[in-house]
Design an enzyme around this catalytic site. Structure first.
Site, short mmCIF file in Angstrom:
data_model
loop_
_atom_site.label_atom_id
_atom_site.label_comp_id
_atom_site.label_asym_id
_atom_site.label_seq_id
_atom_site.Cartn_x
_atom_site.Cartn_y
_atom_site.Cartn_z
N ASP A 383 -63.04 -31.20 -103.68
CA ASP A 383 -63.10 -30.31 -104.86
C ASP A 383 -64.35 -30.68 -105.66
O ASP A 383 -64.28 -31.20 -106.76
CB ASP A 383 -61.83 -30.50 -105.70
CG ASP A 383 -61.79 -29.59 -106.92
OD1 ASP A 383 -62.68 -28.73 -107.06
OD2 ASP A 383 -60.86 -29.74 -107.73
N CYS A 410 -65.83 -24.29 -107.10
CA CYS A 410 -66.04 -23.47 -108.29
C CYS A 410 -67.36 -22.70 -108.18
O CYS A 410 -67.80 -22.07 -109.13
CB CYS A 410 -66.02 -24.33 -109.55
SG CYS A 410 -67.17 -25.70 -109.50
N1 SAH Z 1 -60.02 -32.33 -108.40
C1 SAH Z 1 -60.09 -32.50 -109.83
C2 SAH Z 1 -61.48 -32.42 -110.44
C3 SAH Z 1 -62.54 -31.63 -109.76
S1 SAH Z 1 -64.01 -31.44 -110.70
C4 SAH Z 1 -59.15 -31.54 -110.52
O1 SAH Z 1 -58.63 -30.62 -109.91
O2 SAH Z 1 -58.90 -31.73 -111.70
C5 SAH Z 1 -65.18 -32.33 -109.74
C6 SAH Z 1 -65.14 -33.82 -109.94
O3 SAH Z 1 -66.10 -34.42 -109.09
C7 SAH Z 1 -65.50 -34.29 -111.34
O4 SAH Z 1 -64.44 -35.08 -111.82
C8 SAH Z 1 -66.77 -35.14 -111.15
O5 SAH Z 1 -66.83 -36.25 -112.02
C9 SAH Z 1 -66.64 -35.58 -109.73
N2 SAH Z 1 -67.87 -35.93 -108.99
C10 SAH Z 1 -69.12 -35.42 -109.13
N3 SAH Z 1 -69.95 -35.92 -108.20
C11 SAH Z 1 -69.23 -36.78 -107.44
C12 SAH Z 1 -69.52 -37.59 -106.29
N4 SAH Z 1 -70.74 -37.62 -105.74
N5 SAH Z 1 -68.52 -38.31 -105.76
C13 SAH Z 1 -67.28 -38.29 -106.29
N6 SAH Z 1 -66.93 -37.54 -107.37
C14 SAH Z 1 -67.90 -36.79 -107.94
#
Ligand code: SAH
Length: 457
Positions: A383, A410
């Site tokens: 996600d 998204c």
């Molecule tokens: N699955 C969660 C949030 C998704 S939003 C939900 O449904 O609430 C995407 C998330 O990816 C964010 O929390 C962001 O901090 C994280 N993120 C961004 N780049 C990343 C990376 N390289 N590795 C791991 N997480 C990351």
């Protein structure tokens, strides 16, 4: 041949809607983007920006209106930078979002929907596409509390916002009266003077609890007692009033220090059977009704029998991991922000979930490490943020050969790019489900199921 000149007026046919809901038309081969114009309309515009092959037009007059044009229900729709599709009938909004996803899959992902039998479902919309947001952040300006106008930091005064929960409108009113009565200063970001920066309201839709956060530029708060009295008397479900102190000269709304002024430091809401503690700083999905639909779709596509190991990459505060945990043997959540992982661990504890494990770090680094330590997932959920997944992550996942991948996105453009990459890595896109998390805006969320091809290409 039409001469393209800045500040000149033109009549143009709008032939498509762009990624943010803007109208798109052509003057010869010159593409023009027109906010507020709809597909199928003939409009008069003033060209306000001219680049080499494209420009932007200001809508002056609608000559032939689309049959799907509707009157916006919002008094400040033309000024506010928030919504972009209130003038389009809701049923058409969700059709547009499906079309946008299909266009990306074909154009960017180079997927062959028909011959591959890829199913793209109709967008799941909302029965009532208004008042769906559970969180609002309102900048406080000179005699105004509201939202920034499009592309600027000028605060437009707002009386009501019809995509927010009603609690927001009531809180705005109380703050306006309080600021006027006690002559409370607002923060001026240019000069760095004044006290009140933002007001944030969070409403737990299921439990009814309400949180009000006052963001200030220092730890002072004159006439706090009077403010608290008004809020506690008039706001339904008020459970928490917090002062958040942000002394920095920055665009970031919240500072790191929170002081509980009244009630609890956090409020509680539920998604499905799970409870979540929400603090002013914690991330929580803003459309709780559609979030539950989205997560259930993830669960359906994951098709868990109870003995699977699941990886949940980009897990945020672990909400999807918890949803999956009840039907899986083990879930491993990975997220880059350390605070979110702390929340995820607390959420697991609070919900008595013992088979979800959380790791801080970049998914593209942590997941290969988990694999090298011998962990192997049967199902992987990703996600990612708008920019999509790193190619190295997709390669590491494919090498582990899980049966299914569920991709929550998204941004349909980066989703399509990544589905194209996964196709090369022997993962077939099976079903695509758009979900409308943000009615009245151009955004669309998509859940996609991919399965492993039996024979490698
Ligand atoms: N699955 C969660 C949030 C998704 S939003 C939900 O449904 O609430 C995407 C998330 O990816 C964010 O929390 C962001 O901090 C994280 N993120 C961004 N780049 C990343 C990376 N390289 N590795 C791991 N997480 C990351």
């Amino acid at each position: 041949m039409i001469n393209i000149e800045k500040n000149k007026d033109y009549i143009i046919d709008i032939t498509a809607l762009g990624v943010n809901g803007e109208g798109i038309g052509k003057l010869n081969n010159f593409t023009v983007f027109v906010n507020g114009a709809l597909e199928g309309e003939k409009v008069e515009i003033k060209l306000i920006k001219v680049n080499k092959s494209y420009g932007f037009g200001k809508l002056l007059k609608i000559i032939e209106a689309s049959p799907y044009r509707v009157e916006s229900k919002c008094a400040i729709y033309n000024k506010c930078g928030g919504c972009s599709l209130q003038h389009l009938l809701y049923d058409e909004q969700i059709k547009y979002k499906k079309k946008k996803v299909i266009d990306c899959l074909i154009r960017i992902g180079k997927l062959n929907l028909k011959s591959e039998g890829i199913i793209v479902h109709d967008t799941i919309g909302m029965d009532i596409p208004y008042r769906y947001r559970n969180k609002v952040q309102l900048p406080v300006g000179d005699k105004a509390i509201g939202f920034y106008s499009a592309g600027s930091h000028n605060v437009i005064d707002v009386k009501e916002c019809i995509i927010q929960h009603e609690a927001g409108d009531k809180v705005i009113h109380i703050f306006k009266e309080w600021i006027k009565k006690y002559n409370i200063s607002h923060y001026d970001e240019k000069k760095g003077t004044g006290l009140i920066r933002h007001i944030m309201v969070r409403k737990a839709f299921k439990t009814g609890e309400t949180m009000v956060v006052i963001v200030t530029s220092s730890n002072k708060l004159p006439f706090a007692k009077e403010l608290i009295e008004e809020l506690t008397l008039n706001i339904d479900g008020i459970a928490s009033i917090v002062q958040n102190i942000n002394t920095k000269n920055t665009n970031v709304v919240l500072g790191s220090e929170c002081k509980t002024l009244w009630g609890k430091a956090t409020i509680i809401d539920t998604i499905g059977e799970f409870k979540f503690n929400i603090s002013p700083l914690s991330f929580f999905q803003v459309n709780p009704i559609q979030t539950e639909i989205l997560y259930n779709k993830v669960l359906e596509y994951a098709k868990l029998q109870g003995d699977e190991v699941v990886f949940d990459a980009y897990c945020g505060t672990g909400t999807i991991s918890l949803f999956l945990s009840k039907r899986a043997k083990e879930v491993y959540g990975v997220e880059i922000i350390a605070e979110a992982i702390e929340n995820a661990k607390e959420n697991a504890l609070q919900n008595d979930v013992e088979n979800a494990h959380f790791y801080t770090g970049e998914a593209e680094k942590v997941i290969p490490k988990l694999i090298s330590e011998g962990k192997k997932a049967d199902v992987v959920v990703v996600d990612p943020p708008r920019k999509g997944c790193e190619k190295s992550l997709l390669e590491a996942i494919a090498k582990m050969s899980p049966q299914r991948i569920v991709y929550v996105s998204c941004d349909p453009a980066t989703l399509a790019r990544d589905l194209g990459i996964l196709e090369e890595l022997s993962y077939r896109t099976v079903e695509v489900q758009p979900v409308d998390m943000f009615p009245m805006t151009g955004h669309v969320e998509v859940v996609t199921l991919l399965t492993r091809r039996e024979t490698t290409k």
